[in-house]
Design a protein around this motif. Sequence first.
Motif, PDB file in Angstrom:
ATOM      1  N   LYS A  21       1.118  -1.166  -0.011  1.00  0.00           N
ATOM      2  CA  LYS A  21      -0.048  -0.137   0.183  1.00  0.00           C
ATOM      3  C   LYS A  21       0.959   1.201   0.105  1.00  0.00           C
ATOM      4  CE  LYS A  21      -0.138   0.529   5.160  1.00  0.00           C
ATOM      5  NZ  LYS A  21      -1.179   0.732   6.291  1.00  0.00           N
ATOM      6  N   VAL A  22       0.223   2.487  -0.564  1.00  0.00           N
ATOM      7  CA  VAL A  22       0.840   3.749  -0.340  1.00  0.00           C
ATOM      8  C   VAL A  22      -0.209   4.449   0.707  1.00  0.00           C
ATOM      9  CG1 VAL A  22       0.082   4.372  -2.549  1.00  0.00           C
ATOM     10  CG2 VAL A  22       1.837   5.748  -1.475  1.00  0.00           C
ATOM     11  N   GLU A  23       0.400   5.252   1.588  1.00  0.00           N
ATOM     12  CA  GLU A  23      -0.606   5.882   2.378  1.00  0.00           C
ATOM     13  C   GLU A  23      -0.309   7.340   1.714  1.00  0.00           C
ATOM     14  OE1 GLU A  23       0.686   6.030   6.645  1.00  0.00           O
ATOM     15  OE2 GLU A  23       0.918   3.767   6.604  1.00  0.00           O
ATOM     16  N   THR A  72      -4.640   0.410  -1.542  1.00  0.00           N
ATOM     17  CA  THR A  72      -4.007  -0.970  -1.156  1.00  0.00           C
ATOM     18  C   THR A  72      -4.063  -1.682  -2.519  1.00  0.00           C
ATOM     19  OG1 THR A  72      -6.222  -1.336  -0.642  1.00  0.00           O
ATOM     20  CG2 THR A  72      -4.897  -0.659   0.933  1.00  0.00           C
ATOM     21  N   ALA A  73      -5.106  -2.683  -2.905  1.00  0.00           N
ATOM     22  CA  ALA A  73      -5.190  -3.318  -3.974  1.00  0.00           C
ATOM     23  C   ALA A  73      -4.838  -2.530  -5.139  1.00  0.00           C
ATOM     24  CB  ALA A  73      -6.480  -4.164  -3.936  1.00  0.00           C
ATOM     25  N   GLY A  74      -3.925  -3.163  -6.047  1.00  0.00           N
ATOM     26  CA  GLY A  74      -3.434  -2.462  -7.350  1.00  0.00           C
ATOM     27  C   GLY A  74      -2.358  -1.637  -7.316  1.00  0.00           C
ATOM     28  N   TRP A  75      -1.779  -1.108  -6.208  1.00  0.00           N
ATOM     29  CA  TRP A  75      -0.713  -0.394  -5.861  1.00  0.00           C
ATOM     30  C   TRP A  75       0.613  -1.019  -6.573  1.00  0.00           C
ATOM     31  CZ3 TRP A  75       1.164   4.109  -6.509  1.00  0.00           C
ATOM     32  CH2 TRP A  75       2.383   4.382  -5.699  1.00  0.00           C
ATOM     33  N   ARG A  76       0.659  -2.313  -5.938  1.00  0.00           N
ATOM     34  CA  ARG A  76       2.010  -3.153  -6.214  1.00  0.00           C
ATOM     35  C   ARG A  76       2.185  -3.224  -7.806  1.00  0.00           C
ATOM     36  NH1 ARG A  76       6.034  -2.846  -4.573  1.00  0.00           N
ATOM     37  NH2 ARG A  76       6.798  -4.960  -5.310  1.00  0.00           N
ATOM     38  N   GLN A  77       1.040  -3.542  -8.367  1.00  0.00           N
ATOM     39  CA  GLN A  77       0.921  -3.652  -9.947  1.00  0.00           C
ATOM     40  C   GLN A  77       1.811  -2.373 -10.452  1.00  0.00           C
ATOM     41  OE1 GLN A  77      -1.642  -4.399  -7.972  1.00  0.00           O
ATOM     42  NE2 GLN A  77      -2.008  -6.724  -8.131  1.00  0.00           N
ATOM     43  N   LEU A  78       0.989  -1.245 -10.198  1.00  0.00           N
ATOM     44  CA  LEU A  78       1.349  -0.052 -10.865  1.00  0.00           C
ATOM     45  C   LEU A  78       3.000   0.012 -10.589  1.00  0.00           C
ATOM     46  CD1 LEU A  78      -0.317   3.180 -10.948  1.00  0.00           C
ATOM     47  CD2 LEU A  78       1.824   3.351 -10.084  1.00  0.00           C
ATOM     48  N   VAL A  79       3.477  -0.090  -9.323  1.00  0.00           N
ATOM     49  CA  VAL A  79       4.870   0.060  -8.954  1.00  0.00           C
ATOM     50  C   VAL A  79       5.666  -0.737  -9.905  1.00  0.00           C
ATOM     51  CG1 VAL A  79       6.630  -0.011  -7.215  1.00  0.00           C
ATOM     52  CG2 VAL A  79       4.505   0.985  -6.694  1.00  0.00           C
ATOM     53  N   ALA A  80       5.511  -2.229  -9.832  1.00  0.00           N
ATOM     54  CA  ALA A  80       6.021  -3.094 -10.588  1.00  0.00           C
ATOM     55  C   ALA A  80       6.100  -2.980 -12.222  1.00  0.00           C
ATOM     56  CB  ALA A  80       5.591  -4.620 -10.283  1.00  0.00           C
ATOM     57  N   ALA A  81       5.031  -2.589 -12.520  1.00  0.00           N
ATOM     58  CA  ALA A  81       5.050  -2.352 -14.038  1.00  0.00           C
ATOM     59  C   ALA A  81       5.684  -1.055 -14.494  1.00  0.00           C
ATOM     60  CB  ALA A  81       3.403  -2.248 -14.488  1.00  0.00           C
TER      61      ALA A  81
END
Length: 135
Positions: A21-23, A72-81
Amino acid sequence: MALNNFEISKTLTDSDITKTKVELPVIIVEHMEPVMMNGEHSVDLMAFDRWNQQWLLRYYTRPNNVRQTAFTAGWRQLVAANGVLPGDELIFSRRQDVGEMQYMIQVKRRTRTSEGEIVDVEVIKTVHGGPMIYF
């Protein structure tokens, strides 16, 4: 109640990049609640980048009126992509034109040109597995 346009930004930290997540800055609460939340603690929304690519993100606010908010959900996908790094600037905004509400997401990085000029470049957008960087 009409929703207002807004824009928030945040310089991303190591934990923003490595966690799920990103606060977000607390100021976002006044723009997202109570109209968007309808009494719930999270809402899924579609954010678009400048190339109109869609990013499904879950906006979450902590229960019991504690002013802590995050994607929360979706944040890691954006970072990785997109090769997002600590120190990059996250910009999240909402625009409403003729009844249609749209969320936008950008990530900018401060860099130096070959001439030595310091510029901010946008890093969101992948092509063939790597980030493209645009001015």
